[in-house]
Write an enzyme that holds these catalytic residues in place. Structure first.
Site, short mmCIF file in Angstrom:
data_model
loop_
_atom_site.label_atom_id
_atom_site.label_comp_id
_atom_site.label_asym_id
_atom_site.label_seq_id
_atom_site.Cartn_x
_atom_site.Cartn_y
_atom_site.Cartn_z
N GLY A 191 -27.49 90.04 -12.64
CA GLY A 191 -27.45 91.14 -13.59
C GLY A 191 -27.96 92.44 -13.01
O GLY A 191 -28.37 92.52 -11.86
N ASP A 194 -37.39 80.78 -11.16
CA ASP A 194 -37.11 81.81 -10.14
C ASP A 194 -38.38 82.56 -9.74
O ASP A 194 -38.39 83.78 -9.65
CB ASP A 194 -36.06 82.79 -10.66
CG ASP A 194 -35.36 83.54 -9.52
OD1 ASP A 194 -35.37 83.01 -8.39
OD2 ASP A 194 -34.82 84.62 -9.75
#
Length: 525
Positions: free
Chosen positions: A21, A136
């Site tokens: 993104g 992450d």
């Protein structure tokens, strides 16, 4: 200029872009504040039939993340889904990432790394308790402000769509250098993934390079599966990193053990001071690390883990760091190989008097600290332990977050994640200091008794309270502070999963004398 959320948010300019993104600087036109707006951009090879499933999963996990109450978690303000696009509106953090900070200033020293480890571990623990696995954790997702708590970004967002149960494409999204072996092997999501990634992130923080960074994706994956890197830093911090990077998730360091090692590292109990590299200039040859090049989704070949003898890893030469402000000069500078034996003895004596003795005195090791044992602002001493005024698990992790909506008292409730708040919002107390009554926390040594512990703790807490570390005028009238000592039962050594430990810390907290809320930090960073 784009507008989203029924024109509430204006997207001013793009701040960054990755495989999952783009992040925009946004303006909240209702509240008149700047925000960060993440626009979800799915990889092009995600089947159209699965895109709605991915987006819904992102929104669901982002909703959970928005409820996490921890200072080290970036706050999620709003979730927007319109015209088949998904946006997450978040707190705007004006700070470099850990990756950028290390590239700019060089690796962190032991105390800085231990403080960062405590903050990130608290954030992960709060997430795991809420059923969220970050997926992450990496240097690029850790924001490090000049003041206050580090922030872990992308909770439930960047990696929430990486779920093999939702797709048959086999796509692996993320940075393999920060993915645990069991994740690369296709195992189910679990908190142990985040703990391994935390170890890899801390390795980067103290070494200036990734433990598994290799020229190609396949080489990186093979390194994660087969190699056991050892950080040059020793002592509790080295044990922490090595333990978190244990390939077997069943044997990997747990949260409680990690907190213990962080606690020891923060108090400088063992060798890291002696092996710390000398900060004399800018780091040379440290690459700008961003995981692997963002070339889209990675589709690895099937991997079957097998016991492989790791190839020997040649330690890199010591990293030369820039000077750290207000830090004592590292021992490595003093203990040069050119010193004669006689001068070496003199250097060691000087080192003890100027570095170690003040440190031990402040921890209550080797005698009482200098100064008064109390002031008029000191509250009645409380005890901590299964048989104490405060139960032993109440203060677990308390000192790792400095600002709390919680007041020390008899039968005080357990500190929950929601009690740990930012220091620039309303809060009751702040962690003032902790005094180590005895450094042999794994050995059976006699309890000195409540009177002696009160002297040790009172003197250490009072000295910090009266120092310029605590801001404010006429502190003895406007502020109050608490000293909490361990009971005889808490002092005893306990064995848990083969790990011996005891509670020999004395805690110090500070707040307003009239019991009103603090609205900004009392303690200087």
């Amino acid at each position: 200029m784009r507008e989203v959320g029924n024109r509430r948010y204006r997207l001013v300019r793009e701040l960054g872009r990755g495989g999952m993104g783009a992040v925009w600087l946004g303006q909240d036109t209702v509240l008149g504040r700047d925000v960060a707006v993440k626009e979800l951009l799915l990889p092009g090879n995600v089947p159209a039939a699965e895109r709605a499933v991915y987006q819904e999963r992102v929104l669901r996990e982002a909703r959970i993340a928005s409820q996490l109450q921890d200072p080290a978690v970036v706050t999620v303000y709003d979730l927007i889904s319109e015209e088949e696009q998904t946006f997450i509106v978040m707190e705007l953090i004006k700070a470099p990432t850990l990756e950028e900070l290390v590239v700019r200033d060089g690796p962190l020293d032991v105390k800085q790394a231990a403080t960062l480890a405590a903050q990130l571990l608290n954030a992960l623990e709060a997430a795991h308790e809420s059923g969220v696995v970050h997926r992450d954790v990496k240097p690029g997702n850790v924001m490090v402000p000049g003041k206050g708590t580090a922030k872990l970004t992308d909770f439930g967002i960047a990696q929430s769509i990486d779920d093999p149960r939702l797709t048959a494409t086999g796509t692996l999204i993320g940075s393999p250098a920060y993915m645990s072996p069991e994740r690369l092997a296709g195992g189910p999501a679990m908190p142990a993934w985040d703990l391994w990634a935390l170890g890899a992130t801390l390795y980067y923080a103290v070494e200036g390079k990734g433990a598994f960074d290799r020229p190609t994706t396949s080489a990186t994956i093979l390194a994660v599966m087969n190699e056991r890197p050892q950080p040059r830093v020793s002592g509790p911090l080295g044990e922490l990193i090595t333990g978190l990077l244990e390939p077997d998730p069943q044997r990997r360091l747990g949260v409680a053990q990690a907190h213990r090692l962080i606690e020891r590292a923060q108090h400088g109990l063992t060798g890291p001071v002696l092996t710390q590299a000398v900060k004399t200039g800018p780091v040379q040859g440290v690459p700008a690390l961003s995981g692997l090049p963002d070339s889209g989704p990675i589709t690895p070949a099937p991997i079957t883990p097998a016991p492989i003898t790791p190839a020997p890893i040649t330690p890199a030469p010591p990293v030369v760091l820039p000077p750290a402000p207000r830090k004592r000069r590292p021992v490595a500078l003093i203990l040069s190989a050119t010193l004669t034996p006689l001068f070496l003895v003199g250097a060691l004596v000087s080192l003890y008097l100027t570095v170690f003795k003040p440190m031990f005195d402040n921890m209550g090791v080797g005698g009482l600290p200098d100064g008064p044992a109390s002031t008029a602002a000191m509250q009645p001493v409380l005890t901590m332990g299964p048989d104490g005024d405060i139960k032993e698990d109440v203060l677990n992790m308390a000192f790792r977050n400095s600002c709390l909506n919680w007041v020390p008292a008899k039968r005080a409730p357990k500190i929950e994640p929601k009690n740990r708040v930012g220091c620039y919002g309303a809060h009751d107390t702040e962690y003032l200091d902790s005094v180590l009554a005895n450094s042999d926390i794994e050995k059976d040594v006699p309890n000195p008794g409540a009177e002696e512990l009160t002297k040790i703790g009172g003197t250490g807490c009072t000295r910090t309270f009266l120092s310029d570390k605590v801001t404010g005028q006429d502190k003895e009238k406007t502020l109050r502070y608490w000293v909490i000592i361990p009971t005889a039962e808490a002092w005893k050594v306990k064995t848990n999963n083969g790990y011996r430990h005891s509670d020999r810390l004395i805690y110090c907290f500070v707040g307003k004398a009239d019991g009103s809320k603090l609205t900004e930090p009392l303690l200087k960073n």
